[in-house]
Design a protein around this motif. Structure first.
Motif, PDB file in Angstrom:
ATOM      1  N   SER A  88       0.779  -1.227   0.000  1.00 44.41           N
ATOM      2  CA  SER A  88       0.000   0.000   0.000  1.00 44.41           C
ATOM      3  C   SER A  88       0.820   1.292   0.000  1.00 44.41           C
ATOM      4  CB  SER A  88      -0.875  -0.045   1.259  1.00 44.41           C
ATOM      5  OG  SER A  88      -1.596   1.137   1.407  1.00 44.41           O
ATOM      6  N   TRP A  89       0.248   2.327  -0.617  1.00 45.64           N
ATOM      7  CA  TRP A  89       0.799   3.685  -0.546  1.00 45.64           C
ATOM      8  C   TRP A  89      -0.380   4.648  -0.492  1.00 45.64           C
ATOM      9  CZ3 TRP A  89       5.262   5.400   0.901  1.00 45.64           C
ATOM     10  CH2 TRP A  89       5.585   6.738   0.703  1.00 45.64           C
ATOM     11  N   LYS A  90      -0.545   5.312   0.646  1.00 42.94           N
ATOM     12  CA  LYS A  90      -1.608   6.319   0.825  1.00 42.94           C
ATOM     13  C   LYS A  90      -3.002   5.758   0.531  1.00 42.94           C
ATOM     14  CE  LYS A  90       1.552  10.163   0.240  1.00 42.94           C
ATOM     15  NZ  LYS A  90       1.978  11.337  -0.484  1.00 42.94           N
ATOM     16  N   MET A 112       4.809   0.546   0.482  1.00 48.04           N
ATOM     17  CA  MET A 112       5.602   0.526  -0.761  1.00 48.04           C
ATOM     18  C   MET A 112       6.899   1.324  -0.607  1.00 48.04           C
ATOM     19  SD  MET A 112       2.808   1.144  -3.666  1.00 48.04           S
ATOM     20  CE  MET A 112       2.186  -0.166  -4.655  1.00 48.04           C
ATOM     21  N   GLY A 113       6.998   2.061   0.474  1.00 45.73           N
ATOM     22  CA  GLY A 113       8.194   2.885   0.667  1.00 45.73           C
ATOM     23  C   GLY A 113       8.807   2.662   2.042  1.00 45.73           C
ATOM     24  N   ALA A 114       9.803   3.503   2.344  1.00 43.50           N
ATOM     25  CA  ALA A 114      10.483   3.399   3.625  1.00 43.50           C
ATOM     26  C   ALA A 114       9.596   3.944   4.750  1.00 43.50           C
ATOM     27  CB  ALA A 114      11.792   4.165   3.557  1.00 43.50           C
ATOM     28  N   GLY A 172      12.575  14.385   5.082  1.00 45.76           N
ATOM     29  CA  GLY A 172      11.791  13.460   5.913  1.00 45.76           C
ATOM     30  C   GLY A 172      10.357  13.481   5.414  1.00 45.76           C
ATOM     31  N   ARG A 173       9.518  14.239   6.130  1.00 49.08           N
ATOM     32  CA  ARG A 173       8.129  14.412   5.720  1.00 49.08           C
ATOM     33  C   ARG A 173       7.758  15.888   5.883  1.00 49.08           C
ATOM     34  NH1 ARG A 173       8.238  10.392   3.225  1.00 49.08           N
ATOM     35  NH2 ARG A 173       7.135   8.459   3.597  1.00 49.08           N
ATOM     36  N   GLY A 174       6.805  16.340   5.038  1.00 49.15           N
ATOM     37  CA  GLY A 174       6.368  17.727   5.103  1.00 49.15           C
ATOM     38  C   GLY A 174       5.856  18.108   6.484  1.00 49.15           C
ATOM     39  N   PRO A 184      10.134  17.897  -6.204  1.00 45.72           N
ATOM     40  CA  PRO A 184       8.838  17.209  -6.028  1.00 45.72           C
ATOM     41  C   PRO A 184       8.931  15.812  -5.400  1.00 45.72           C
ATOM     42  CG  PRO A 184       9.504  17.081  -8.311  1.00 45.72           C
ATOM     43  CD  PRO A 184      10.599  17.833  -7.610  1.00 45.72           C
ATOM     44  N   HIS A 185       9.337  15.735  -4.130  1.00 48.32           N
ATOM     45  CA  HIS A 185       9.430  14.455  -3.393  1.00 48.32           C
ATOM     46  C   HIS A 185      10.119  13.388  -4.259  1.00 48.32           C
ATOM     47  CE1 HIS A 185       7.434  11.897  -0.022  1.00 48.32           C
ATOM     48  NE2 HIS A 185       8.601  11.387  -0.387  1.00 48.32           N
ATOM     49  N   THR A 186      11.374  13.658  -4.536  1.00 46.26           N
ATOM     50  CA  THR A 186      12.089  12.804  -5.494  1.00 46.26           C
ATOM     51  C   THR A 186      13.412  12.258  -4.957  1.00 46.26           C
ATOM     52  OG1 THR A 186      12.964  12.776  -7.734  1.00 46.26           O
ATOM     53  CG2 THR A 186      13.239  14.818  -6.550  1.00 46.26           C
TER      54      THR A 186
HETATM   55  C1  GLV Z   1       9.396   7.914   0.456  1.00 44.78           C
HETATM   56  O1  GLV Z   1       9.019   8.969   0.850  1.00 44.78           O
HETATM   57  C2  GLV Z   1       9.371   6.693   1.209  1.00 44.78           C
HETATM   58  O2  GLV Z   1       8.810   6.657   2.302  1.00 44.78           O
HETATM   59  O3  GLV Z   1       9.950   5.707   0.710  1.00 44.78           O
END
Ligand code: GLV
Length: 309
Positions: free
Chosen positions: A45-47, A65-67, A223-225, A271-273
């Motif tokens: 999952s992602w969001k 799906m991410g860290a 990190g995160r916004g 852009p979050h890259t």
């Molecule tokens: C990206 O932001 C992640 O969590 O992998």
């Protein structure tokens, strides 16, 4: 047993393909296509839409799906008995480390400032700081934070790390806990945020924290916004206390067109890259956990839900 991919608005065809390639015969559904909810024991999952997973009576695991897993842990209706795993991936870690090194070098060698001067046809030499004279502080010394700090140390920067518990990493000075935060900040000429987003770290990048940094410090948020109080950052840059900031993550993504960050001369945005998960690289660990679940074995990269990472 089936795997459900939930990532609204994201093209997940490469995830589906990799899951099927790497586990032939696996039954993969992509939300919101028609599927039997009772069959789903494992989700990737992602969001996800808030509250979605409580409708799956046999769901056992949600794999991020991410860290980061804040997009899962922030759902107040997330079922208590469902486990969460995250991605730990060498490719993701090195992509992010290299991105941060580039941002640091961009700042120490004034590349953004020269780009600006170029648009004004201005030939103005700016004094630069050598790597070995620059003190960098990394907030969050998990797998990624430690890799970033290590790469910076290898490039001769003076690196410190701040984390919940003390870390023992070669060439990196460790600060831990709330009681050592101010000492860590006082010497961080470039501050890099790589914290997980939790109740404790939300809004941590605020005026009070920025005031502890040396005058002229530079802030990098990958990190995160939600770690950042946006107006506090602008205030501290405009007052001259901070030299500027580089931001890759935002409270609202995509960053709204009329957001003040876009035109601020001392704020750069991407852009979050910083690092993007490559399905080919991370699907093996997802398949491994899927098999572990089937065999009743302990899962890898399990998140401590109470802690939030
Ligand atoms: C990206 O932001 C992640 O969590 O992998």
């Amino acid at each position: 047993m089936s795997v459900l991919i939930v990532a609204p608005g994201k093209d997940v065809s490469d995830w589906t393909e990799e899951l099927k390639n790497q586990h032939p015969g696996l039954n993969v559904y992509v939300y919101p296509e028609d599927h039997d909810k009772e069959e789903v024991e494992f989700a990737v999952s992602w969001k996800h839409p808030r509250g979605l997973f409580k409708n799956y009576p046999n769901l056992k695991v949600v794999a991020s799906m991410g860290a980061g897993v804040d997009h899962i842990t922030s759902d107040p209706e997330f079922p208590e008995d469902v486990k969460i795993t995250r991605v730990i991936d060498n490719q993701l870690t090195s992509d992010l480390s290299e991105f941060v090194l580039a941002l640091v070098m961009n700042q120490t060698r004034h590349l953004a400032a020269y780009k600006h001067q170029e648009t004004e046809h201005k030939w103005n030499l700016l004094k630069y700081c050598r790597n070995s004279d620059m003190k960098i502080g990394v907030m969050g010394m998990g797998v990624i934070g430690t890799a970033v700090a290590t790469l910076l140390a290898k490039n001769n920067f003076k690196v410190s790390g701040w984390s919940r518990t003390e870390k023992n990493c070669e060439d990196i000075t460790s600060y831990s806990g709330d009681c050592e935060l101010n000492n860590f900040l006082k010497q961080s000429e470039i501050l890099i945020c790589l914290l997980p987003l939790t109740k404790q770290t939300k809004g941590i990048l605020n005026t009070e924290l920025f005031e502890q940094l040396p005058k002229g410090a530079y802030v990098i948020n990958v990190g995160r916004g939600e770690h950042l109080e946006e107006s506090d950052l602008i205030g501290m840059i405009d007052s001259g206390h901070l030299a500027g900031a580089f931001l890759d993550v935002f409270k609202e993504e995509p960053l709204p067109e009329d957001h003040a960050f876009w035109d601020h001369k001392r704020i750069s945005v991407t852009p979050h890259t910083a690092s993007i998960t490559q399905p080919k690289s991370v699907v093996p660990q997802i398949i491994e956990n899927y098999k572990r679940l089937q065999n009743g074995e302990p899962l890898k990269n399990l998140v401590e839900k109470e802690r939030g990472y």
